[in-house]
Design an enzyme around this catalytic site. Structure first.
Site, mmCIF file in Angstrom:
data_model
loop_
_atom_site.group_PDB
_atom_site.id
_atom_site.type_symbol
_atom_site.label_atom_id
_atom_site.label_comp_id
_atom_site.label_asym_id
_atom_site.label_seq_id
_atom_site.Cartn_x
_atom_site.Cartn_y
_atom_site.Cartn_z
ATOM 1 N N HIS A 129 0.870 -1.178 0.000
ATOM 2 C CA HIS A 129 0.000 0.000 0.000
ATOM 3 C C HIS A 129 0.912 1.235 0.000
ATOM 4 O O HIS A 129 2.033 1.181 0.509
ATOM 5 C CB HIS A 129 -0.819 -0.055 1.297
ATOM 6 C CG HIS A 129 -1.902 0.954 1.418
ATOM 7 N ND1 HIS A 129 -1.660 2.257 1.777
ATOM 8 C CD2 HIS A 129 -3.251 0.846 1.264
ATOM 9 C CE1 HIS A 129 -2.817 2.910 1.837
ATOM 10 N NE2 HIS A 129 -3.788 2.083 1.527
ATOM 11 N N ASP A 207 3.334 -4.356 8.064
ATOM 12 C CA ASP A 207 2.090 -3.610 7.958
ATOM 13 C C ASP A 207 0.945 -4.600 8.174
ATOM 14 O O ASP A 207 0.643 -5.414 7.295
ATOM 15 C CB ASP A 207 2.027 -2.964 6.567
ATOM 16 C CG ASP A 207 0.668 -2.360 6.248
ATOM 17 O OD1 ASP A 207 -0.279 -2.533 7.049
ATOM 18 O OD2 ASP A 207 0.556 -1.723 5.189
ATOM 19 N N GLN A 210 -4.315 -5.225 6.981
ATOM 20 C CA GLN A 210 -5.345 -6.112 6.414
ATOM 21 C C GLN A 210 -5.371 -7.478 7.082
ATOM 22 O O GLN A 210 -6.180 -8.331 6.701
ATOM 23 C CB GLN A 210 -5.128 -6.294 4.900
ATOM 24 C CG GLN A 210 -5.343 -5.032 4.090
ATOM 25 C CD GLN A 210 -6.793 -4.546 4.114
ATOM 26 O OE1 GLN A 210 -7.713 -5.290 4.468
ATOM 27 N NE2 GLN A 210 -7.008 -3.296 3.749
ATOM 28 N N LYS A 233 -10.137 -0.960 10.566
ATOM 29 C CA LYS A 233 -10.229 -2.113 9.673
ATOM 30 C C LYS A 233 -10.544 -3.387 10.451
ATOM 31 O O LYS A 233 -10.528 -4.482 9.898
ATOM 32 C CB LYS A 233 -8.933 -2.276 8.884
ATOM 33 C CG LYS A 233 -8.715 -1.136 7.871
ATOM 34 C CD LYS A 233 -7.499 -1.394 7.030
ATOM 35 C CE LYS A 233 -7.052 -0.156 6.276
ATOM 36 N NZ LYS A 233 -7.902 0.182 5.135
ATOM 37 N N CYS A 370 -4.633 2.498 -3.719
ATOM 38 C CA CYS A 370 -3.420 2.963 -3.030
ATOM 39 C C CYS A 370 -2.269 1.997 -3.225
ATOM 40 O O CYS A 370 -1.463 1.779 -2.306
ATOM 41 C CB CYS A 370 -3.675 3.174 -1.542
ATOM 42 S SG CYS A 370 -4.929 4.407 -1.214
HETATM 43 C C1 LIG Z 1 -2.277 -2.843 3.570
HETATM 44 C C2 LIG Z 1 -2.620 -1.472 4.060
HETATM 45 N N1 LIG Z 1 -1.683 -0.742 4.655
HETATM 46 C C3 LIG Z 1 -1.942 0.496 5.144
HETATM 47 C C4 LIG Z 1 -3.180 1.051 5.008
HETATM 48 C C5 LIG Z 1 -3.416 2.418 5.565
HETATM 49 O O1 LIG Z 1 -4.254 2.349 6.654
HETATM 50 P P1 LIG Z 1 -4.788 3.694 7.365
HETATM 51 O O2 LIG Z 1 -5.412 4.502 6.263
HETATM 52 O O3 LIG Z 1 -5.780 3.218 8.352
HETATM 53 O O4 LIG Z 1 -3.612 4.378 7.964
HETATM 54 C C6 LIG Z 1 -4.189 0.344 4.364
HETATM 55 C C7 LIG Z 1 -5.509 0.946 4.155
HETATM 56 O O5 LIG Z 1 -6.219 0.608 3.245
HETATM 57 C C8 LIG Z 1 -3.903 -0.958 3.889
HETATM 58 O O6 LIG Z 1 -4.828 -1.686 3.274
#
Ligand SMILES: Cc1ncc(COP(=O)(O)O)c(C=O)c1O
Length: 412
Positions: A129, A207, A210, A233, A370
């Site tokens: 992402h 990260d 998900q 999430k 993203c």
């Molecule tokens: C894999 C992953 N990393 C990071 C993020 C960013 O999360 P946040 O917008 O809650 O900071 C997302 C959000 O869609 C994501 O799917």
């Protein structure tokens, strides 16, 4: 909050209809298949947040009055709940953040940046992402280091053999990788990545955005150095998340937010920091968010195994249904998909697919999600994504498939 999610049938099966009663928003005419963007929140989470504001609202740590003490206890109690949730050794290893993005930026800019220089390498994976790409790219560029990318196999998994081969002993300083891809739905073998990285003397940030709603988070089993995730999430509030880090490493992170409550002593020309983790939580913190996140942790941990099997079944039903449709391409490996399916419809832009589905009361994500570096590698600009939670139903998946067919008919 320890209220159990409803939805357990007596036979040991799982009935999403019972669970749905805890989500007022699902009473609206919408099939919410955009859970990977943000889930909905059950009543116990909303009640916990409401309860904080109705009964205990005060600023934490700075007040001597009783409401201040209660708010501090609620906030620190939530920290302990997060620590247990991710398998941390101690609550002090958990920093409350605004979410995954904030946690990753804290590490990339507050630590990694100061550990790299010309000739060094920082690795991300091809399926990251933007939140787990851009902070590392900026840190590497600022310090003259190189950003390298773990490639994909033709099937759409991380090519760890290539990663291991190219990992530069002593040159590679940091590796940042997603636990679960927000586009492909694959679960990455983060333990193997951590082992390889550590052998080369590199640190790893995972990260977890998900993964946390669907898999058991255990930072000790992953053997990572940092782990970031978001509350929203996993049925918790927006604007709250957590960063876990090894205590010795957290001690080395330079705070990014200077201000109230993150300091120990402030002189005219110098300052010292509060203890970890408070030095990373400058300013008034999101106490209601932390309380809501703790309630969401309780809620998600009380889900029966059958609820997770139900979600996996929905993802399978969607993936197989879509794959069987002429002109539809499902992205990512067929096996081991966690809770989401991304797809493209030949000749129809993903935004048009999403618009037709919205007209039928079905919410999906469409666009680059993203993950533009991944999209480029897949040879596409965008895709549509349906993502699932235990409150979704096979009927919603059937409606999704009908809607995609309708989009095809309309546009091709
Ligand atoms: C894999 C992953 N990393 C990071 C993020 C960013 O999360 P946040 O917008 O809650 O900071 C997302 C959000 O869609 C994501 O799917």
């Amino acid at each position: 909050m320890s209220e159990r999610p409803e939805g357990e049938r007596q036979a040991g099966g799982f009935d999403p209809a019972l669970l749905r009663r805890q989500f007022a928003i699902l009473g609206r005419d919408v099939a919410w298949l955009d859970n990977a963007a943000t889930t909905q929140r059950p009543e116990p989470v909303l009640a916990a947040m409401n309860g904080f504001y109705r009964q205990h609202n005060a600023n934490t740590r700075r007040s001597v009055h009783r409401l201040g003490a209660e708010a501090t206890a609620a906030y620190e109690g939530a920290r302990a709940a997060v620590a247990k949730f991710v398998g941390a050794a101690a609550p002090e290893e958990v920093v409350f953040t605004a979410g995954t993005t904030a946690g990753i930026n804290t590490v990339a800019a507050g630590l990694a940046r100061w550990e790299i220089g010309p000739g060094d390498e920082v690795w991300v994976s091809a399926m990251e992402h933007h939140s787990n790409w851009v902070p590392w790219m900026k840190a590497a560029q600022a310090m003259g280091a190189a950003l390298r990318v773990i490639p994909l196999t033709p099937e759409g998994r991380l090519d760890l053999a290539s990663f291991r081969k190219r990992l530069g002993a002593h040159r590679t300083k940091w590796v940042a990788v997603a636990w679960v891809s927000n586009v492909l739905g694959v679960v990455n073998d983060v333990r193997a990545i951590c082992d390889a990285a550590h052998e080369s003397g590199a640190r790893v940030l995972v990260d977890g955005a998900q993964g946390v709603a669907h898999l058991r988070a255990d930072v000790a089993a992953m053997d990572c150095d940092f782990f970031a995730f978001s509350g929203h999430k996993m049925y918790g509030p927006m604007g709250i998340g957590a960063l876990w880090g090894r205590r010795a490493l957290l001690e080395q992170v330079e705070p990014l937010l200077y201000g109230g409550e993150m300091v120990s002593r402030v002189e005219d020309q110098a300052a010292t920091w509060a203890e970890v983790p408070h030095r990373f939580e400058g300013g008034t913190t999101n106490v209601a968010g932390a309380v809501g996140l703790a309630a969401a942790i309780d809620w998600v941990q009380a889900l029966p195994a059958a609820a997770h099997a139900h979600v996996a079944g929905l993802a399978r039903q969607a993936a197989e249904g879509l794959a069987a449709m002429k002109g539809v391409t499902v992205r990512g490996p067929a096996e081991g998909r966690v809770a989401l399916v991304s797809f493209s419809v030949e000749g129809v832009h993903s935004h048009d697919v999403a618009q037709v589905l919205d007209g039928r009361g079905i919410a999906v994500r469409a666009g680059h999600m993203c993950a533009q570096p991944l999209m480029r590698r897949l040879g596409i600009e965008s895709a549509a994504r349906a993502s699932f939670a235990p409150y979704n139903t096979p009927d919603e998946v059937r409606r999704l498939l009908e809607g995609v067919r309708a989009a095809q008919e309309l546009f091709t």
